[in-house]
Design a protein around this motif. Structure first.
Motif, PDB file in Angstrom:
ATOM      1  N   SER A  43       0.810  -1.229   0.000  1.00 42.72           N
ATOM      2  CA  SER A  43       0.000   0.000   0.000  1.00 42.72           C
ATOM      3  C   SER A  43       0.844   1.281   0.000  1.00 42.72           C
ATOM      4  O   SER A  43       0.427   2.303  -0.545  1.00 42.72           O
ATOM      5  CB  SER A  43      -0.908   0.000   1.234  1.00 42.72           C
ATOM      6  OG  SER A  43      -0.093  -0.195   2.378  1.00 42.72           O
ATOM      7  N   ASP A  66       7.729  -8.457  -7.429  1.00 43.02           N
ATOM      8  CA  ASP A  66       7.057  -9.704  -7.103  1.00 43.02           C
ATOM      9  C   ASP A  66       5.585  -9.582  -7.489  1.00 43.02           C
ATOM     10  O   ASP A  66       5.096  -8.503  -7.818  1.00 43.02           O
ATOM     11  CB  ASP A  66       7.194 -10.050  -5.614  1.00 43.02           C
ATOM     12  CG  ASP A  66       6.571  -9.019  -4.698  1.00 43.02           C
ATOM     13  OD1 ASP A  66       6.379  -7.871  -5.130  1.00 43.02           O
ATOM     14  OD2 ASP A  66       6.269  -9.359  -3.554  1.00 43.02           O
ATOM     15  N   GLY A 127       9.716  -2.543  -1.050  1.00 40.43           N
ATOM     16  CA  GLY A 127       9.083  -2.182   0.213  1.00 40.43           C
ATOM     17  C   GLY A 127       9.637  -3.115   1.278  1.00 40.43           C
ATOM     18  O   GLY A 127      10.475  -3.977   1.007  1.00 40.43           O
ATOM     19  N   HIS A 133      10.360  -8.600   5.707  1.00 35.86           N
ATOM     20  CA  HIS A 133      10.368  -9.224   4.366  1.00 35.86           C
ATOM     21  C   HIS A 133      10.500  -8.130   3.317  1.00 35.86           C
ATOM     22  O   HIS A 133      10.171  -6.955   3.536  1.00 35.86           O
ATOM     23  CB  HIS A 133       9.122 -10.090   4.138  1.00 35.86           C
ATOM     24  CG  HIS A 133       7.905  -9.361   3.688  1.00 35.86           C
ATOM     25  ND1 HIS A 133       6.878  -8.981   4.541  1.00 35.86           N
ATOM     26  CD2 HIS A 133       7.543  -8.925   2.457  1.00 35.86           C
ATOM     27  CE1 HIS A 133       5.944  -8.359   3.856  1.00 35.86           C
ATOM     28  NE2 HIS A 133       6.324  -8.298   2.588  1.00 35.86           N
TER      29      HIS A 133
HETATM   30  C1  6PG Z   1       4.020  -7.288  -1.875  1.00 33.44           C
HETATM   31  C2  6PG Z   1       5.225  -6.411  -1.855  1.00 33.44           C
HETATM   32  C3  6PG Z   1       5.840  -6.438  -0.491  1.00 33.44           C
HETATM   33  C4  6PG Z   1       5.629  -5.032   0.042  1.00 33.44           C
HETATM   34  C5  6PG Z   1       5.771  -4.992   1.536  1.00 33.44           C
HETATM   35  C6  6PG Z   1       5.406  -3.602   2.073  1.00 33.44           C
HETATM   36  O1  6PG Z   1       3.753  -7.911  -2.900  1.00 33.44           O
HETATM   37  O2  6PG Z   1       3.316  -7.266  -0.850  1.00 33.44           O
HETATM   38  O3  6PG Z   1       6.046  -6.481  -2.854  1.00 33.44           O
HETATM   39  O4  6PG Z   1       7.184  -6.778  -0.445  1.00 33.44           O
HETATM   40  O5  6PG Z   1       6.550  -4.149  -0.587  1.00 33.44           O
HETATM   41  O6  6PG Z   1       4.910  -5.959   2.081  1.00 33.44           O
HETATM   42  O7  6PG Z   1       4.034  -3.405   1.828  1.00 33.44           O
HETATM   43  P1  6PG Z   1       3.276  -2.089   2.353  1.00 33.44           P
HETATM   44  O8  6PG Z   1       3.730  -0.976   1.463  1.00 33.44           O
HETATM   45  O9  6PG Z   1       1.815  -2.405   2.164  1.00 33.44           O
HETATM   46  O10 6PG Z   1       3.663  -1.887   3.783  1.00 33.44           O
END
Ligand code: 6PG
Length: 224
Positions: A43, A66, A127, A133
Motif C-alpha cells: 500500500s 514480485d 518495500g 520481508h
Molecule cells: C508485496 C510487496 C511487499 C511489500 C511490503 C510492504 O507484494 O506485498 O512487494 O514486499 O513491498 O509488504 O508493503 P506495504 O507498502 O503495504 O507496507
C-alpha cells in the motif's frame, strides 16, 4: 554506501522516493537511451504511483519485483494495483509493461518471467514488511540463499499464497535500489535491518542493504 532520507510522514516519503526514482531513470535514459524499473506492491507506493501517472514513460521498461499468483483483476494483484493507480490513468505504454503471467502455474509464470528480465535493472523499488520481508522473500525462506536464480515461484505460508518473486542476485545487481519503508509498524524491523548484524535469512530486507537509498518517515523512526 546506503543513504537514509528521513521524511516527516508517509506521503512525504513516497513523494521523495518517487522523485528519486524519476531522477535515477532520467540519468539512465541520458546514458543509454532507455531504462528499466522494477516496482513493488503493497500500500505504501500508492501516492507515488499516483504521482507517476502525471509523467511520460515512453523510454522506461517496467517490471514487478514480485506478484501474487492471482488473476490480474484480483484486488491482491500488484499489477492491478499499479494499473489502477498509475499505468491506466497515466497511459503508460502497454508494450513497455512486463507483468508476471499469473494465468500460468506459479512455476511456469516464474520461468517465463525470468526469461524476460533485463541483465541488470537501472532502478529497483522495494518495500519492507513489519517482519522485514522484501519482495516476496519472507524470513526463513530458503530462496534467500539462492545466489544464481533470477526469479522463482515461492509458497508464502503466512499468506497461504503462491507468489513469483525476484531473487537476491538480481536484487543485489541493481544499479540503484530504493526502499520505501514507512509507518510505526515497521520501526522495529527497520532498526534491525539497518543497524543489526547482517542476517538476510532473518531480515530479508537487508538484501542490497548497503547499496540502497532508504526513504523512511518519522513513524518508522531510525534516527541512526
Ligand atoms: C508485496 C510487496 C511487499 C511489500 C511490503 C510492504 O507484494 O506485498 O512487494 O514486499 O513491498 O509488504 O508493503 P506495504 O507498502 O503495504 O507496507
Amino acid at each position: 554506501m546506503s543513504r537514509i532520507v528521513r521524511c516527516k510522514d508517509a506521503l512525504a516519503a513516497a513523494d521523495s522516493c518517487g522523485h528519486e526514482i524519476m531522477k535515477l531513470l532520467e540519468s539512465a535514459i541520458t546514458e543509454r537511451g532507455s531504462a528499466t524499473l522494477a516496482i513493488s506492491g503493497g500500500s505504501s507506493p500508492k501516492p507515488m504511483f499516483q504521482m507517476f501517472a502525471k509523467f511520460a514513460w515512453e523510454k522506461v521498461q517496467l517490471y514487478f519485483v514480485d506478484e501474487r499468483c492471482v488473476p490480474i483483476d484480483d484486488p491482491q494483484s500488484n499489477f492491478k494495483f499499479a494499473n489502477d493507480n498509475w499505468l491506466g490513468p497515466g497511459r503508460f505504454p502497454k508494450e513497455n509493461v512486463h507483468r508476471v503471467h499469473t494465468e500460468l502455474s506459479p512455476q511456469d509464470a516464474a520461468k517465463a518471467y525470468a526469461v524476460e528480465l533485463p541483465q541488470q535493472f537501472d532502478v529497483i523499488h522495494r518495500g519492507m514488511g513489519p517482519d522485514a520481508h522484501t519482495a516476496s522473500l519472507f524470513p526463513g525462506e530458503a530462496l534467500i540463499n539462492d545466489k544464481d536464480g533470477l526469479a522463482a515461484a515461492v509458497w508464502v505460508e503466512k499468506m497461504k499464497q503462491w507468489r513469483v518473486t525476484l531473487l537476491p542476485r538480481i536484487l543485489e545487481d541493481a544499479r540503484n535500489t530504493v526502499v520505501l519503508a514507512t509507518g510505526a509498524d515497521k520501526a522495529q524491523a527497520l532498526k534491525a535491518v539497518l543497524d543489526g548484524p547482517y542476517d538476510p535469512m532473518r531480515y530479508p530486507c537487508q538484501i542490497a542493504r548497503e547499496q540502497a537509498i532508504w526513504f523512511v518517515d518519522e513513524a518508522a523512526g531510525h534516527q541512526g
